[in-house]
Write a protein that holds these residues in place. Sequence first.
Motif, PDB file in Angstrom:
ATOM      1  N   TYR A 116       0.831  -1.202   0.000  1.00 25.69           N
ATOM      2  CA  TYR A 116       0.000   0.000   0.000  1.00 25.69           C
ATOM      3  C   TYR A 116       0.866   1.253   0.000  1.00 25.69           C
ATOM      4  N   GLU A 117       0.273   2.344  -0.507  1.00 23.89           N
ATOM      5  CA  GLU A 117       0.960   3.626  -0.571  1.00 23.89           C
ATOM      6  C   GLU A 117       0.634   4.425   0.682  1.00 23.89           C
ATOM      7  N   ASP A 118       1.663   5.074   1.236  1.00 26.04           N
ATOM      8  CA  ASP A 118       1.483   5.927   2.407  1.00 26.04           C
ATOM      9  C   ASP A 118       2.442   7.107   2.280  1.00 26.04           C
ATOM     10  N   GLU A 119       1.903   8.284   1.990  1.00 25.94           N
ATOM     11  CA  GLU A 119       2.696   9.508   1.877  1.00 25.94           C
ATOM     12  C   GLU A 119       3.878   9.365   0.913  1.00 25.94           C
ATOM     13  N   GLN A 120       3.590   8.961  -0.303  1.00 27.68           N
ATOM     14  CA  GLN A 120       4.581   8.802  -1.379  1.00 27.68           C
ATOM     15  C   GLN A 120       5.644   7.753  -1.102  1.00 27.68           C
ATOM     16  N   THR A 121       5.377   6.853  -0.200  1.00 31.49           N
ATOM     17  CA  THR A 121       6.252   5.700  -0.020  1.00 31.49           C
ATOM     18  C   THR A 121       5.396   4.455  -0.171  1.00 31.49           C
ATOM     19  N   LEU A 122       6.006   3.402  -0.626  1.00 32.14           N
ATOM     20  CA  LEU A 122       5.307   2.142  -0.771  1.00 32.14           C
ATOM     21  C   LEU A 122       5.626   1.296   0.449  1.00 32.14           C
ATOM     22  N   LYS A 123       4.609   0.739   1.054  1.00 27.11           N
ATOM     23  CA  LYS A 123       4.763  -0.062   2.269  1.00 27.11           C
ATOM     24  C   LYS A 123       4.368  -1.503   1.980  1.00 27.11           C
ATOM     25  N   LEU A 124       4.882  -2.390   2.803  1.00 22.32           N
ATOM     26  CA  LEU A 124       4.543  -3.809   2.752  1.00 22.32           C
ATOM     27  C   LEU A 124       4.217  -4.259   4.168  1.00 22.32           C
ATOM     28  N   ARG A 125       3.041  -4.824   4.326  1.00 24.02           N
ATOM     29  CA  ARG A 125       2.647  -5.448   5.595  1.00 24.02           C
ATOM     30  C   ARG A 125       2.660  -6.944   5.318  1.00 24.02           C
ATOM     31  N   PHE A 126       3.533  -7.670   6.033  1.00 23.83           N
ATOM     32  CA  PHE A 126       3.672  -9.111   5.816  1.00 23.83           C
ATOM     33  C   PHE A 126       3.301  -9.844   7.093  1.00 23.83           C
ATOM     34  N   LEU A 127       2.395 -10.813   6.961  1.00 27.31           N
ATOM     35  CA  LEU A 127       1.995 -11.625   8.107  1.00 27.31           C
ATOM     36  C   LEU A 127       2.208 -13.089   7.774  1.00 27.31           C
ATOM     37  N   SER A 128       2.970 -13.778   8.622  1.00 25.62           N
ATOM     38  CA  SER A 128       3.098 -15.227   8.554  1.00 25.62           C
ATOM     39  C   SER A 128       2.424 -15.775   9.801  1.00 25.62           C
ATOM     40  N   THR A 129       1.469 -16.683   9.616  1.00 21.44           N
ATOM     41  CA  THR A 129       0.750 -17.246  10.765  1.00 21.44           C
ATOM     42  C   THR A 129       1.475 -18.442  11.381  1.00 21.44           C
ATOM     43  N   PHE A 130       2.734 -18.640  11.009  1.00 20.89           N
ATOM     44  CA  PHE A 130       3.508 -19.755  11.542  1.00 20.89           C
ATOM     45  C   PHE A 130       3.500 -19.734  13.073  1.00 20.89           C
ATOM     46  N   ALA A 131       3.292 -20.889  13.688  1.00 18.45           N
ATOM     47  CA  ALA A 131       3.285 -21.058  15.147  1.00 18.45           C
ATOM     48  C   ALA A 131       2.280 -20.132  15.833  1.00 18.45           C
ATOM     49  N   GLY A 132       1.170 -19.833  15.144  1.00 16.02           N
ATOM     50  CA  GLY A 132       0.125 -19.016  15.739  1.00 16.02           C
ATOM     51  C   GLY A 132       0.396 -17.521  15.732  1.00 16.02           C
ATOM     52  N   ASN A 133       1.432 -17.073  15.036  1.00 18.56           N
ATOM     53  CA  ASN A 133       1.762 -15.652  15.004  1.00 18.56           C
ATOM     54  C   ASN A 133       0.613 -14.832  14.429  1.00 18.56           C
TER      55      ASN A 133
END
Length: 154
Positions: A80-97
């Motif tokens: 997603y874009e946030d104030e002219q920067t591109l962001k990445l939100r990464f979620l791994s559900t490994f071990a219930g995370n």
Amino acid sequence: LLSLLFAVSTPVSPAEVPVQTLSAERIVAFLRVLAGAWGGQATVTPVGPRPYDMTFTRTAAGHLEGAAHPGASTHVWTFYEDEQTLKLRFLSTFAGNRQPLLLTATAEHEGALVFHTQPPPVLEVHVKPLISTLDIRIFLRHKPHVDIHLTRVP
């Protein structure tokens, strides 16, 4: 925790590159090429090759999300874009995370956008989407961790 990796390139530490300010056009182009169905596998992971099919869909204006199911976890990728920067939100559900990692585009390297976690830079992700291929390379503590190689699904 992660089992992914992008374009074959050398890790770039945040100290070596400034934060990448991207034009709105560059962000839109990146998201446009990434959108759609991809098939393939994570060819290098801590537990060996894993299937890594995923489809990126728009979830809101300027937001693209995809999920892969490589085995013992689900990996959710949100760009997603946030104030002219591109962001990445990464979620791994490994071990219930349930705690996602937040990364910011900090550079372009060999055609890939490079995303880093905030200091300390524990994780670095290189994302290189082309018309027919998507390569992702992940570095954990500056060492290769995961390589993902996908092709566009018609």
